[in-house]
Design a protein around this motif. Structure first.
Motif, short mmCIF file in Angstrom:
data_model
loop_
_atom_site.label_atom_id
_atom_site.label_comp_id
_atom_site.label_asym_id
_atom_site.label_seq_id
_atom_site.Cartn_x
_atom_site.Cartn_y
_atom_site.Cartn_z
N GLY A 48 0.80 -1.20 0.00
CA GLY A 48 0.00 0.00 0.00
C GLY A 48 0.83 1.26 0.00
O GLY A 48 0.31 2.35 0.17
N GLN A 49 2.15 1.12 -0.19
CA GLN A 49 3.06 2.25 -0.19
C GLN A 49 3.94 2.20 -1.45
O GLN A 49 4.18 1.14 -2.00
CB GLN A 49 3.99 2.21 1.05
N VAL A 50 4.36 3.37 -1.91
CA VAL A 50 5.34 3.41 -2.99
C VAL A 50 6.71 3.67 -2.38
O VAL A 50 6.82 4.28 -1.31
CB VAL A 50 5.01 4.51 -4.02
N LEU A 51 7.73 3.19 -3.04
CA LEU A 51 9.08 3.33 -2.51
C LEU A 51 9.64 4.72 -2.78
O LEU A 51 9.30 5.35 -3.79
CB LEU A 51 10.00 2.29 -3.17
N PRO A 52 10.52 5.22 -1.93
CA PRO A 52 11.18 6.50 -2.20
C PRO A 52 12.03 6.41 -3.47
O PRO A 52 12.57 5.35 -3.80
CB PRO A 52 12.07 6.71 -0.96
N MET A 53 12.14 7.52 -4.16
CA MET A 53 12.89 7.52 -5.42
C MET A 53 14.34 7.11 -5.21
O MET A 53 14.94 6.45 -6.06
CB MET A 53 12.82 8.91 -6.06
N ALA A 54 14.91 7.48 -4.06
CA ALA A 54 16.30 7.13 -3.79
C ALA A 54 16.49 5.62 -3.69
O ALA A 54 17.60 5.11 -3.87
CB ALA A 54 16.77 7.79 -2.49
N VAL A 55 15.42 4.89 -3.42
CA VAL A 55 15.49 3.44 -3.31
C VAL A 55 15.14 2.78 -4.64
O VAL A 55 15.83 1.88 -5.11
CB VAL A 55 14.54 2.93 -2.21
N VAL A 56 14.07 3.26 -5.25
CA VAL A 56 13.56 2.57 -6.44
C VAL A 56 14.37 2.88 -7.69
O VAL A 56 14.49 2.02 -8.58
CB VAL A 56 12.07 2.92 -6.66
N ALA A 57 14.96 4.08 -7.79
CA ALA A 57 15.72 4.42 -9.01
C ALA A 57 16.91 3.48 -9.23
O ALA A 57 17.09 2.97 -10.35
CB ALA A 57 16.17 5.88 -8.95
N PRO A 58 17.75 3.22 -8.21
CA PRO A 58 18.85 2.26 -8.44
C PRO A 58 18.34 0.86 -8.77
O PRO A 58 18.94 0.16 -9.59
CB PRO A 58 19.61 2.27 -7.11
N LEU A 59 17.23 0.45 -8.14
CA LEU A 59 16.67 -0.86 -8.43
C LEU A 59 16.20 -0.93 -9.88
O LEU A 59 16.42 -1.93 -10.57
CB LEU A 59 15.50 -1.16 -7.48
N ALA A 60 15.53 0.14 -10.33
CA ALA A 60 15.05 0.17 -11.71
C ALA A 60 16.21 0.20 -12.69
O ALA A 60 16.16 -0.46 -13.74
CB ALA A 60 14.16 1.40 -11.91
N LEU A 61 17.26 0.95 -12.36
CA LEU A 61 18.43 1.01 -13.25
C LEU A 61 19.08 -0.35 -13.38
O LEU A 61 19.42 -0.80 -14.49
CB LEU A 61 19.44 2.02 -12.69
N LEU A 62 19.24 -1.03 -12.25
CA LEU A 62 19.84 -2.37 -12.28
C LEU A 62 18.93 -3.36 -13.00
O LEU A 62 19.39 -4.18 -13.81
CB LEU A 62 20.11 -2.83 -10.84
N GLY A 63 17.64 -3.26 -12.71
CA GLY A 63 16.70 -4.20 -13.32
C GLY A 63 16.50 -3.99 -14.81
O GLY A 63 16.10 -4.92 -15.52
#
Length: 218
Positions: A104-119
């Motif tokens: 029910g929450q979205v992740l902070p950009m500082a967390v999700v951006a590196p994950l998205a870049l790696l993924g």
């Protein structure tokens, strides 16, 4: 629907995902630009010259390292960059959607951006390879790539170090441009972007080169 949930939906579709939507909008803009250029008889690949050609005119990757892994050089850089932006944006949105569905929450950009870049790296590699196979091959004058040895080239993309080649453009005696990968002939030498270099030896899918003297560049 509660106010809190409405705010979370706003975060899901706007606030925390602005970077990913921007990447997707950039993808659309780059594709529109490429279409417009093609309609007026021009292509970004003509000026960027980001095709690497082997002796048979086949499109090759950009050598070793992350650029080679991502197949940079298999297709025009504009198309490659649009692909990377699209995969990054969609990967980020998918991660945020999954997080929202579970917690029910979205992740902070500082967390999700590196994950998205790696993924996005595997997806970019796979899609760029597929698009590279579908792209029409550039036809060149019948010419052995060994005939380019002794010619002067210009480093067009990256910095060449021993074991880390960069892309260079060389014009043959027929006036045909070739885009090849070069690395320094001397271990201690570094070849910078925009520098004129002399192709000294063919080695597999790339060339050894050294800085060209001013006399050769005139």
């Amino acid at each position: 629907m509660t106010v809190a949930r409405k705010l979370m939906l706003v975060d899901l579709f706007l606030g925390q995902n602005a970077l990913f939507y921007s990447a997707l909008l950039l993808t659309v803009a780059l594709c529109v630009l490429e279409v417009i250029l093609l309609l007026i008889g021009f292509s970004s690949s003509d000026s960027a010259g980001l095709y690497g050609l082997d002796g048979d005119g086949d499109v090759t990757g950009s050598g070793g390292g992350i650029l080679g892994y991502l197949n940079v050089g298999r297709l025009p850089f504009t198309l490659f960059f649009a692909t990377a932006c699209a995969v990054f944006g969609l990967t980020g949105l998918a991660i945020q959607q999954a997080s929202f569905a579970v917690t029910g929450q979205v992740l902070p950009m500082a967390v999700v951006a590196p994950l998205a870049l790696l993924g996005s790296v595997p997806g970019t590699r796979w899609i760029s390879r597929l698009l590279g196979r579908l792209m029409p091959k550039t036809e060149t004058t019948a010419l052995s790539q060994h005939d380019l040895v002794g010619l002067t080239a210009i480093v067009t993309l990256g910095v060449a170090k021993r074991g880390s080649p960069a892309q260079a453009r060389v014009r043959d005696q027929f006036g045909q441009n070739h885009y090849v990968m070069v690395e320094p002939a001397r271990v201690e030498e570094v070849l910078s972007e925009g520098q004129a270099v002399l192709l000294t030896q063919r080695a597999g899918h790339h060339y050894y080169a050294t800085a060209a003297t001013p006399l050769l560049t005139q």
